[in-house]
Design an enzyme around this catalytic site. Structure first.
Site, PDB file in Angstrom:
ATOM      1  N   GLY C 258       0.836  -1.202   0.000  1.00  0.00           N
ATOM      2  CA  GLY C 258       0.000   0.000   0.000  1.00  0.00           C
ATOM      3  C   GLY C 258       0.865   1.243   0.000  1.00  0.00           C
ATOM      4  CB  ALA C 528       1.476  -1.864  16.232  1.00  0.00           C
ATOM      5  CB  ILE C 648      10.253  -4.160  18.959  1.00  0.00           C
ATOM      6  CG1 ILE C 648      10.992  -2.826  18.726  1.00  0.00           C
ATOM      7  CG2 ILE C 648      10.204  -4.982  17.670  1.00  0.00           C
ATOM      8  CD1 ILE C 648      10.294  -1.843  17.814  1.00  0.00           C
ATOM      9  CG  ASN C 650       7.328 -10.585  15.095  1.00  0.00           C
ATOM     10  OD1 ASN C 650       8.514 -10.714  14.782  1.00  0.00           O
ATOM     11  ND2 ASN C 650       6.421 -11.502  14.821  1.00  0.00           N
ATOM     12  CD  GLN C 657       6.442  -2.552   8.464  1.00  0.00           C
ATOM     13  OE1 GLN C 657       6.439  -2.640   7.241  1.00  0.00           O
ATOM     14  NE2 GLN C 657       5.605  -1.782   9.107  1.00  0.00           N
ATOM     15  N   GLY C 721       4.812   2.219  16.779  1.00  0.00           N
ATOM     16  CA  GLY C 721       4.643   2.014  15.339  1.00  0.00           C
ATOM     17  C   GLY C 721       5.978   2.102  14.626  1.00  0.00           C
ATOM     18  CD  GLU C 724       4.119   5.825   8.110  1.00  0.00           C
ATOM     19  OE1 GLU C 724       4.016   6.348   6.997  1.00  0.00           O
ATOM     20  OE2 GLU C 724       3.389   4.889   8.471  1.00  0.00           O
TER      21      GLU C 724
END
Lengths: 342, 178, 757
Positions: C258, C528, C648, C650, C657, C721, C724
């Protein structure tokens, strides 16, 4: 994609006969460029003549001239990794492997590679004028976004480049193109196969109506000791050349006995200037001499805005390629490009 | 006035009819399938739209991304740039033929172990391509694998994991050869 | 490729086999993805389905004057052609077309009238019985246009920008100037200024936008749509087509990437729903890769920065102004410059932000929107400033470390950027760097080391989840969240399993369906925190129900215990004070005779707890480049990215990411740009061959470090998160490394070889 019918050819004669009597027919082998262009509605054949069953044209064998004959239907991958090609023509092997992707090289054929059309953005996009696609409509690239366009041999009608890597090596190796046509067989010197755009940019090459490429003949001289293919591109792999250089040298000590230099990504055909190669004959392999040759090669170069940088880049690439071929400071296996890719 | 660029000369009152479908037999994952396909159906569309084998992905339809990679007679190709009619008589292997969730192939397992994907869309093409790479036997070092896996774009940027996964299987295979 | 991963310890649970949070659990949907069984939007092969193919405009501005549909409709297999000429009357007001994340203005309405507002605008949908016939029919549809003059070049609009309104969710107009930025700059010991530019960039996820609309016999529809928010799409289509929510279900189980492109409903969902409702038949519409360049993009942005330092190397003044494009019909905004007022301590700051209207489609949030752009400008300028002041770029940043958010005048809820600098620099070996440009080389290769960093919001939205625990010991949790490679399936499974002390295999997490409780669009790095909190809450509710039932069991050791007195681990409810006193969870339902337990709840940010704080994630990036001295080619050979983003969940998927973010940063720095020919107002490299993004051979060593942060203010899970933040500063670090290698300061991306000759 327009409506078309498909037939699988079983013999060269019949295929040639059909193609020569139907101006809307096209040969298809790998299909990697033709189907791409058909989906963009740039190519619109109404009949496809499939060649893949003509297995006689897929062989690689010695030719009577002491060289190698590459069947037109042998794939790029099979050619690059053929033991004789790897051994005797490592320049060709390296060059093929620098092009496209493993998947495309497994599909694309040697004959089809020569028939590739330009990657000019405007040629590909029906919404913009293009003399190559639609003669007389104008050249959008001339005053447009022309970073990937020609700096040599272009005309006011077209500044497109011919995108093949393989052909750059074939030009340096002085291959011969064998074709079969309605009038029988003939051969075309590689330098004469592709043409400059001139007044007819819609015509890429000198094939006559109905003619089919059957093989490429490599002469005995393979420059297997001193060679290189230097490809400059916007990412490390799977990208067309911004500028590329194929070099074959025959050296005796530090003296050049024979030199071949072909440039890719700079013109409507692989660019060679025989006179420049001759000036190198008998000269010593020094950076000064290489620089002089590079300057001479690019003497008539002309930029069109976004591609001005290619003139200087091509000169530097020629010098680097000649040095690299002289020193052979590159691994000699067929995957040499992996490590020598600047 | 500007005309929509079209496939015709313009001003047409009747247009060439679409080609008619004919019988095409494809051997996919060892199974012969008799299909009614017109010549303009690509192998990729034949798999996804006619054979309901949607594991093979369409990422560009122009040979520019590698998502549609399948194996034909063991060699990796872009299925978007070949017509189904051109593949009669060949052995076509898709991701579904390499393994299933309950019976993963070594490459599939390695991709999971090394987190060699994120969105998963390029993954079947990556794995088929890696299988082709193994069949070719030309890539051994990390640099060679990077280069010979470069026909598969991953927009999520999972290349570090892809390299690790393929390297693991390449190394295991060369141990077996030894 | 080693990595140091440190994560906060989880509450009180201690070690058990069902302690999952923070573990490198492999993706639970992995087997589906690696075998091709995961189904994306264009892969639901419903019966009797028609195919739609989109026709797009070759002009940039003007009107359609004629559409010659007759010969095309006469073709065998063509069912219908939809255009402005025959679209039925639909919702009239702009608000019906506004989706949850639309910017201010008047949304584009596909096929609404004969007006052309941007190049490649969809002008017709050809529907046929097969994909191939639709594609062919679309290629022979004759349309005539009258063309008007247009402007697409932001370079010519430098003086025509204006300050935008705050019509878009998440947009914060820059704060007013602080201190005395003009005088402070004038009096500074060292000064730099420069313009920093990048062109338009398109998201280009691997999966092309597609919608399969299944038309049910009762007139209801199910839209399998490529989107980052099924609820957003549902409200969009129900409002436009006058449907009730139960008439239009929207589903997205897997999204093939996305990066923001699916935040807003794209036009193919409108077209597919339109065709299905009109033809009362199932319809699929897929865009082509070329058409993927026909909608939102990261805007072409011009930034101007001025900076000055005091004699001690602290920042005396900072000016940051940005101008980017928007469309004529919507006012797209993103936070480009605000970060510059909070990343470094500076008393004299002036931030400016403007947009200019052009005849292009509205830009759209793209991974780290605004911050990716702003951190490029700011962090290259910081490097220039460090050189001008004669200070090491890392030392310069540490000297100007912001202990609080000066924009908001609030302390940070947590901030371990200093530790990111330290750990990143140590791992990279920054102390071995020689500062002079062109001072490191190997043969023809000039070697350069550069660094940069960034800051991103830690936010949370309202989200809901539902859980069902059945007698076989299995737990099903559902929330209409999205999975586009971010690891949602896996981390939600981990949270649920850990909350109820179950093995991963006992838990199934389902997402992406408007039949499930609502979740926010998948973006902004908030999934998350938002969905994760809802999942934790709903599982806690199930836990309470289990505890109650357990207490009714004969001889239950849990009698009288409250939920705070117990914990769930290894399939048991245990008394925390004496863990050997426990009840096996699977036995509880059997004993009670209940077949299943259900709970549904939501989670919301605790605004009272959050209000005093500025909540952000940070990172520090170190990059090594090799530049060919003669040929100008650049390779990024090594990157270390140290990230402080709370807890974190995972370490495996989070690392991926960040790895992906680094690839995005390399791409932004070296190759990505959609080039427009302003003669036509058209993007010319609109395909995957000429719009370059990295391939495997471009990517070398990338090292990810997570710096531990404990933060109970952001949300109960302590997560900030990770989608980004990892991208920030990457392009700048590479640009700075190129300067260090070559002595050439590039201020316009991408850094093609042309710029280094």
């Amino acid at each position: 994609m327009n409506s078309f019918t498909y037939t699988s050819a079983t013999a060269v004669d019949a295929a040639v006969r059909e193609k020569s009597t139907n101006s809307k027919a096209a040969f298809v082998a790998g299909g990697t460029n033709l189907l791409d262009l058909m989906k963009e509605n740039v190519e619109r054949p109404t009949r496809l003549i499939g060649l893949n069953k003509l297995s006689d044209l897929a062989t690689i064998e010695n030719n009577p001239e002491g060289g190698l004959r590459l069947g037109a239907l042998a794939t790029n991958a099979d050619t690059a990794w053929h033991p004789e090609v790897e051994k005797r023509y490592p320049l060709l092997s390296q060059t093929i492997l620098a092009g496209a992707s493993p998947q495309l090289r497994n599909m694309a054929t040697n004959g089809g590679n020569l028939m590739q059309r330009t990657r000019c953005y405007y040629f590909y996009d029906l919404a913009t004028p293009c003399n190559k696609r639609e003669p007389g409509s104008g050249c959008s690239a001339l005053n447009g976004f022309n970073r990937i366009h020609a700096i040599l041999g272009a005309s006011e009608h077209c500044i497109a480049t011919y995108p093949s890597d393989m052909a750059v090596a074939l030009a340096a190796l002085e291959a011969t193109v064998r074709v079969s046509g309605p009038q029988g067989e003939r051969t075309i010197a590689f330098a004469d196969f592709h043409r400059l755009p001139g007044d007819h940019p819609e015509i890429d090459n000198t094939l006559e109506t109905g003619e089919l490429i059957t093989a490429l003949d490599l002469p005995a001289q393979g420059f297997e000791k001193n060679f290189t293919y230097l490809k400059l591109r916007d990412r490390t792999s799977y990208a067309f050349a911004v500028v590329s250089v194929a070099v074959g040298l025959e050296l005796e000590g530090n003296v050049i006995k024979e030199a071949r230099i072909a440039l890719g990504g700079v013109a409507h055909k692989p660019w060679r200037v025989v006179a420049v190669e001759e000036t190198l004959r008998g000269a010593t392999a020094t950076e000064d001499n290489f620089r002089e040759a590079a300057t001479a090669l690019l003497r008539d170069a002309q930029g069109y805005g976004s591609n001005n940088f290619k003139i200087e880049l091509a000169k530097r690439a020629v010098v680097r390629a000649l040095k690299q071929a002289t020193e052979m400071n590159q691994p000699l296996d067929a995957n040499a490009f992996l490590n020598s890719n600047p | 006035m500007i005309q929509q660029p079209t496939n015709t000369a313009g001003g047409a009152t009747s247009l060439p009819a679409p080609p008619s479908a004919g019988s095409v037999t494809l051997t996919i994952n060892g199974v012969q399938r008799h299909m009614q396909l017109a010549p303009w159906t690509t192998l990729l569309d034949a798999l996804r739209e006619y054979a309901d084998l949607t594991g093979t992905k369409k990422g560009c339809d122009h040979g520019q991304c590698g998502s549609c990679t399948v194996l034909v007679n063991g060699k990796r190709i872009n299925s978007c740039l070949t017509l189904a009619v051109m593949q009669e008589g060949n052995e076509i292997t898709t991701i579904e033929g390499l393994g299933q969730p309950e019976s993963l192939s070594p490459l599939q397992q390695a991709f999971i172990d090394h987190d060699a994907f994120q969105c998963g869309y390029c993954t079947p093409g990556q794995i088929c391509s890696a299988q082709g790479l193994l069949n070719e036997g030309r890539a051994h070092t990390e640099d060679e694998i990077r280069e010979l896996m470069s026909g598969n774009i991953c927009r999520c940027g999972a290349y570090v994991g892809i390299l690790a996964a393929v390297k693991e299987v390449v190394d295991k295979q060369s141990e077996i050869v030894k | 490729m080693s990595q140091l991963i440190t994560t906060p310890r989880l509450v009180e649970a201690g070690t058990s086999n069902t302690s999952h949070i923070g573990k490198p659990t492999s993706r639970v949907e992995g087997p589906a993805k690696v075998t091709g069984t995961a189904k994306y939007s264009a892969e639901f092969n419903v019966p009797d389905m028609l195919y739609g193919y989109v026709v797009t405009s070759p002009i940039t501005k003007g009107r359609i004057t004629k559409i010659n549909t007759e010969p095309v409709l006469a073709l065998a297999g063509v069912v219908q052609i939809f255009s402005h000429e025959n679209v039925p009357s639909l919702a009239w007001f702009d608000r019906s077309y506004k989706d949850d994340v639309a910017p201010g203005g008047s949304p584009f309405r596909p096929l609404h009238d004969n007006e052309i507002k941007f190049n490649m605008q969809p002008v017709a949908l050809v529907v046929a019985e097969t994909f191939e016939v639709a594609r062919y029919a679309a290629s022979v549809l004759e349309i005539e246009y009258a063309e008007d003059k247009f402007d697409t070049n932001i370079d010519l609009k430098r003086d025509e920008g204006h300050e935008p309104g705050s019509g878009k969710t998440g947009f914060m107009p820059p704060p007013p100037p602080r201190g005395n930025p003009n005088d402070a700059l004038k009096n500074a010991t060292h000064r730099i200024e420069g313009e920093y530019i990048h062109g338009a960039q398109h998201h280009n996820p691997m999966e092309m936008f597609a919608t399969t609309v299944e038309y049910h016999p009762d007139g209801k529809i199910t839209a399998y749509d490529k989107t980052q928010g099924v609820y957003n799409v549902q409200q969009y289509i129900t409002k436009i087509f006058g449907l009730s929510k139960d008439q239009a279900r929207v589903v997205n189980h897997y999204m093939g990437g996305g990066f923001g492109s699916g935040l807003r409903p794209q036009y193919q969902v409108f077209l597919a729903v339109l065709a299905a409702l009109e033809l009362k038949q199932s319809v699929r519409v897929s865009l082509t890769r070329q058409q993927m360049f026909s909608f939102g993009h990261r805007p072409h942005t011009l930034q101007y920065l001025k900076m000055g330092t005091n004699p001690d190397g602290t920042l005396a003044a900072l000016h940051h102004h940005a101008l980017h494009e928007t469309s004529r019909f919507e006012e797209y905004t993103e936070n480009v410059v605000n970060w510059s007022g909070m990343l470094y301590q500076c008393e004299n700051v002036k931030l400016g932000y403007q947009v200019a209207e052009l005849d292009v489609y509205t830009p759209l949030d793209m991974r780290a929107p605004g911050a990716a752009t702003g951190s490029f400008g700011l962090e290259v300028a910081m490097d220039e400033m460090a050189y001008a002041a004669g200070i090491d770029p890392l030392d310069f940043r540490i000297r100007n470390y912001a202990e609080q958010d000066q924009n908001m005048k609030k302390p940070f809820s947590s901030k371990k950027l200093r530790e990111c600098y330290h750990e990143g620099a140590t791992r990279f070996g920054w102390d071995k760097r020689t500062p002079e440009p062109r001072s490191m080389r190997e043969g023809n290769q000039l070697i350069g080391w550069g660094m940069a960093g960034g800051v991103w919001d830690a936010s949370m939205q309202k989200a809901a989840a539902k859980a069902t625990f059945t007698a076989d010991g299995k737990l099903l949790v559902q929330s209409a969240a999205g999975e586009n490679g971010t690891g949602t399936y896996t981390i939600m499974t981990q949270i649920a399993a850990e909350t109820l002390g179950l093995p991963i295999e006992a838990v199934t997490f389902e997402l992406g369906d408007t039949n499930m409780p609502e979740a926010p669009v998948q973006g902004g790095s908030w999934t998350a925190a938002s969905v994760g909190s809802a999942v934790k809450n709903v599982c806690t509710d199930i836990g309470e129900k289990l505890l109650k039932l357990a207490q009714k069991m004969e001889g239950s050791p849990l009698k009288g215990a409250s939920i705070d007195d117990v914990h769930f681990a290894d399939g048991q409810i245990r008394l925390s004070a004496n863990p050997s006193e426990a009840v096996v969870v699977r036995d509880i339902l059997a004993a009670s005779g209940e077949e299943k337990l259900e709970a549904e709840t939501s989670a919301m940010p605790n605004l009272i707890k959050q209000q005093p704080y500025s909540m952000h994630s940070h990172n520090a990036v170190f990059a090594e480049v090799r530049v060919d001295e003669d040929l100008g080619t650049v390779h990024v050979t090594r990157v270390v990215n140290a990230v402080a983003a709370g807890r974190i969940l995972n370490t495996k998927t989070a690392r991926s990411q960040v790895l992906g973010s680094v690839v995005w940063g390399i791409s932004m720095a070296l190759m990505e740009e959609t080039v427009m020919d302003h003669t036509f107002g058209r993007y010319m490299n609109h395909n995957y061959a000429e719009y370059h993004i990295p391939v495997n051979a471009d990517i070398h060593d990338i090292d990810v470090i997570f710096v531990e942060e404990e933060d109970d203010k952001v949300n109960p899970l302590g997560v900030k998160g990770i989608g980004e933040v990892g991208m920030l500063g990457v392009a700048a670090a590479i640009t700075n490394a190129v300067y260090h290698a070559t002595g050439k300061r590039v201020r316009e991306l991408p850094i093609y070889m042309d710029k280094l000759l």
